[in-house]
Design an enzyme around this catalytic site. Structure first.
Site, PDB file in Angstrom:
ATOM      1  N   HIS A  26      19.861  22.489  39.661  1.00 47.67           N
ATOM      2  CA  HIS A  26      18.855  22.737  38.621  1.00 47.67           C
ATOM      3  C   HIS A  26      18.369  21.387  38.117  1.00 47.67           C
ATOM      4  CE1 HIS A  26      16.976  24.079  34.920  1.00 47.67           C
ATOM      5  NE2 HIS A  26      17.271  25.344  35.167  1.00 47.67           N
ATOM      6  N   GLU A  62      14.932  25.705  25.856  1.00 49.24           N
ATOM      7  CA  GLU A  62      15.159  25.374  27.260  1.00 49.24           C
ATOM      8  C   GLU A  62      13.916  25.686  28.084  1.00 49.24           C
ATOM      9  OE1 GLU A  62      18.413  27.141  29.346  1.00 49.24           O
ATOM     10  OE2 GLU A  62      19.804  26.950  27.661  1.00 49.24           O
ATOM     11  N   TRP A 106      18.348  29.261  40.567  1.00 50.26           N
ATOM     12  CA  TRP A 106      18.776  30.656  40.626  1.00 50.26           C
ATOM     13  C   TRP A 106      17.722  31.604  41.199  1.00 50.26           C
ATOM     14  CZ3 TRP A 106      15.199  32.685  37.379  1.00 50.26           C
ATOM     15  CH2 TRP A 106      14.739  31.881  36.327  1.00 50.26           C
ATOM     16  N   ARG A 147      30.121  32.893  33.588  1.00 54.26           N
ATOM     17  CA  ARG A 147      29.965  32.677  32.145  1.00 54.26           C
ATOM     18  C   ARG A 147      29.697  34.016  31.467  1.00 54.26           C
ATOM     19  NH1 ARG A 147      23.997  29.832  31.323  1.00 54.26           N
ATOM     20  NH2 ARG A 147      22.763  31.474  32.276  1.00 54.26           N
ATOM     21  N   ASN A 182      24.917  31.195  23.128  1.00 51.51           N
ATOM     22  CA  ASN A 182      23.859  30.721  24.033  1.00 51.51           C
ATOM     23  C   ASN A 182      23.326  31.897  24.832  1.00 51.51           C
ATOM     24  OD1 ASN A 182      22.449  28.330  25.365  1.00 51.51           O
ATOM     25  ND2 ASN A 182      23.300  29.391  27.138  1.00 51.51           N
ATOM     26  N   GLU A 183      22.021  32.098  24.757  1.00 45.85           N
ATOM     27  CA  GLU A 183      21.365  33.171  25.514  1.00 45.85           C
ATOM     28  C   GLU A 183      22.160  34.479  25.410  1.00 45.85           C
ATOM     29  OE1 GLU A 183      18.848  30.738  28.918  1.00 45.85           O
ATOM     30  OE2 GLU A 183      20.763  31.627  29.481  1.00 45.85           O
ATOM     31  N   GLU A 212      25.058  24.969  38.575  1.00 47.32           N
ATOM     32  CA  GLU A 212      23.682  24.556  38.284  1.00 47.32           C
ATOM     33  C   GLU A 212      23.407  23.113  38.707  1.00 47.32           C
ATOM     34  OE1 GLU A 212      22.082  27.199  34.697  1.00 47.32           O
ATOM     35  OE2 GLU A 212      23.789  25.982  34.089  1.00 47.32           O
ATOM     36  N   LYS A 213      24.146  22.621  39.691  1.00 47.40           N
ATOM     37  CA  LYS A 213      23.958  21.221  40.092  1.00 47.40           C
ATOM     38  C   LYS A 213      22.604  20.977  40.756  1.00 47.40           C
ATOM     39  CE  LYS A 213      26.753  21.798  44.353  1.00 47.40           C
ATOM     40  NZ  LYS A 213      27.287  23.139  43.998  1.00 47.40           N
TER      41      LYS A 213
END
Length: 680
Positions: A369, A318, A326, A122, A160-161, A366-367
């Protein structure tokens, strides 16, 4: 502008009174249509009031250069509105789709080593790419035109971020933009050559086109060039934020605009205080890093977000319900951590508590997370904890809109000192700017002292004690401001490697600590960094590490508070204080760590007349934070321990908390109580 978001949300769900918002990132495009209605049902069950939608949806919304697919998003927006849930709608520009990077690989970032950052994760875009900017702004305009009148829309979420993965780009686009930025900053090459000290190593520039970003070099790149590139890189992303924001304000002037900061851990590339005025309300993402100061760091970061927001309410965009994906080892949260972590952000000014993400992904990076709805589904302890927190936030509705009450102690956190103090070719590579600031904050928590994390934009005069650890970059005007502060009754404390350079990273000559030397009434001729594992003892029974200074008292008004007992500077001053006007200026020449600072701080707090507001038996065991609004003063009392703590000596209407058999307020392990007192 949080109040604006609240009023728009009330229009969506019919609730006549403001309350603390609650929700998550929602990614319905990861799921089949039959899951969406269940999501809305479970959101209502959990007390969710707002979700962020569309963050990583560019490829779904625009599957080709001239192809648009809004049908699925229209349906999601309608479903959420029907369920009384407001939407913080993302502009979806965070990650470009494969068709764009295939057609225009020139938008991909380049590392300092000249390597291309390829698609597959990303944020694979250059902040200064005119091609990326063109496509991104076209998407923003399409989004704003499509949803400007949708009743679910409560706020815009830019990208985003920003900068999480692409803060530093060394491409030719970046080089051209860097030169433009430098022309604006310096005006002439002569001024730039002076600022960068290019007489050293034959670096004198005779044409703007000769200037490059600090790419891979044979040795240490020019330090001022490095510092300016950090400034430029933060400003380049800020310019992108502005570009998206301007379109949103043009088409939807009544919808507030935000973007999520990342004030946490080692995220330091973005100068957030300089970004805060560009958005209508500040938002932040935070994730706990397990360790001995994990919850102190959470409090530190939330406190700093409040400082960036000027004490006004902000939005926790968030954080995690449990484990992240991570870190080297991703530890699940213990019972009670989910609520305590959330409420500690509220204590420091958050008017919204949101998680990444709503439903835990079945695929993708991110599954693993955690999420509000875990892989185990709604029949799980985690979802029950999520639902309990929703009820708690609803009960704390009176807190909404209140501001954080200023403390009497300010801890100054300066992005440019953070950047400059940790650059290469310095006395030590072991210095950790943020850790030193965190240590002072942890020591204050241990003593039961409320403190504000502030930036140089704050009104320093409101603080009786001002702590400025490792304030490495001190322009002349800031030095004068500190002098006025002390002469008018304030008490300044600073540390090793402070006051050393000006805004151009030029050393203040005449001896250290440079710009602060006369105010502190001391002189240091040479730095004394310590080797890893090396330490020195002070005569007040504390221990110093990392750094020592050979301090000479240079003013009759300077008092020695502690001396070195061991080491090459044995017998010489280690901690000093100079009285001036109605105040003082103190210097700590070594790293004392939390325990050492707990021992030292009472001597620094006493002249400022600062004392704990907590009863003696609660100091160090709980954290006290105060918010103040029209409906009262709200005392958040947070258990810092894993033990049960009886809360004595604090009174007020109990908005949150439990009592023992005798009716006394008790905090279980990791619990939070909230008391309301009259506003006066």
């Amino acid at each position: 502008m949080i109040s604006t978001l609240q009023s728009r949300r009330r229009g969506a769900d019919g609730d006549p009174a403001p309350r603390l918002a609650y929700g998550a990132d929602y990614n319905p495009e990861q799921w089949s249509r039959d899951v969406w209605e269940e999501d809305v049902r479970l959101m209502r069950e959990a007390g969710v009031t707002v979700v962020s939608v569309g963050i990583f949806s560019w490829a779904r919304i625009q599957p080709g250069p001239d192809t648009w697919d809004f049908g699925w998003l229209d349906e999601v927006m309608d479903l959420l509105h029907a369920g009384g849930i407001g939407v913080d709608l993302a502009t979806a520009t965070a990650s470009p789709p494969p068709w764009l990077t295939t057609a225009h690989p020139e938008i991909l970032p380049v590392t300092a080593n000249g390597e291309t950052v390829w698609p597959g994760a990303r944020q694979h875009w250059r902040p200064t790419s005119p091609v990326f900017r063109e496509h991104a702004l076209r998407l923003v305009r399409e989004m704003a035109n499509r949803y400007k009148d949708h009743p679910a829309l409560v706020a815009w979420h830019v990208s985003n971020e920003l900068g999480c993965h692409n803060i530093y780009d060394y491409s030719d686009d970046a080089a051209r933009a860097f030169r433009v930025w430098l022309r604006a900053r310096y005006g002439t090459l002569d001024a730039l050559n002076h600022a960068w000290g290019t007489a050293f190593w034959s670096q004198h520039y005779s044409d703007w086109e000769q200037i490059l970003p600090p790419r891979l070099a044979a040795s240490h790149p020019n330090p001022t060039q490095q510092l300016d590139f950090k400034r430029f890189s933060s400003d380049a992303l800020k310019e992108h934020l502005r570009a998206e924001r301007e379109i949103l304000r043009e088409l939807t002037p009544d919808v507030p605009v935000t973007t999520n900061f990342m004030v946490m851990g080692g995220t330091k590339g973005m100068n957030y205080p300089a970004w805060a005025d560009e958005i209508d309300f500040v938002s932040n993402d935070h994730y706990v890093h397990p360790g001995p100061q994990d919850r102190d760091e959470l409090s530190f970061s939330a406190n700093l977000v409040s400082g960036i927001a000027g004490g006004r309410p902000w939005f926790l965009m968030e954080h995690s319900t449990s484990a992240v994906n991570w870190q080297p080892v991703n530890v699940a949260k213990r019972p009670g951590d989910l609520a305590r972590d959330s409420l500690l952000h509220v204590a420091h000014g958050a008017d919204a508590v949101c998680f990444f993400q709503w439903r835990q992904s079945a695929a993708g990076a991110e599954k693993y997370h955690s999420a509000m709805v875990p892989h185990a589904g709604a029949d799980s302890d985690l979802f029950r904890a999520v639902t309990d927190l929703g009820a708690t936030l609803k009960a704390l509705a009176p807190v909404a809109g209140s501001e954080r009450e200023p403390a009497r102690v300010g801890v100054l956190f300066d992005w440019e000192s953070w950047w400059a103090s940790e650059q290469d070719s310095h006395p030590t590579s072991l210095l950790d700017y943020r850790q030193e600031a965190l240590d002072w904050y942890s020591a204050l928590l241990a003593l039961g002292i409320r403190a504000d994390l502030i930036t140089t934009r704050a009104d320093l005069a409101r603080y009786g004690l001002l702590i400025a650890p490792v304030l490495h970059v001190v322009p002349a005007e800031l030095a004068k401001e500190f002098t006025r502060y002390a002469e008018q009754g304030g008490h300044l404390v600073t540390t090793y490697f402070s006051g050393i350079v000006d805004e151009n990273d030029h050393v203040w000559l005449g001896g250290y600590p440079g710009a602060l030397r006369e105010l502190l009434g001391i002189r240091v001729e040479e730095f004394g960094p310590l080797l890893a594992g090396e330490s020195v003892e002070l005569d007040d029974a504390t221990t110093g590490t990392l750094w020592t200074d050979r301090v000479t008292v240079a003013d009759a008004d300077t008092q020695v508070l502690a001396r070195y007992r061991t080491g090459v500077h044995a017998g010489r001053p280690a901690v000093t204080r100079r009285s001036t006007g109605g105040g003082s200026a103190s210097y700590v020449s070594t790293r004392l760590g939390v325990d050492g600072l707990v021992s030292l701080l009472p001597r620094l707090l006493e002249p400022a007349g600062v004392h704990s507001e907590l009863p003696a038996d609660l100091r160090g065991r709980v954290e006290l934070t105060v918010r103040r609004g029209e409906t009262g003063r709200f005392l958040f009392v947070v258990n810092r321990t894993d033990d049960t703590v009886p809360v004595t000596g604090l009174d007020g209407e109990v908005l949150l908390g439990s009592a023992d058999a005798d009716g006394a307020l008790v905090l279980g392990p990791r619990e939070v109580a909230v008391l309301r007192r009259p506003a006066g």
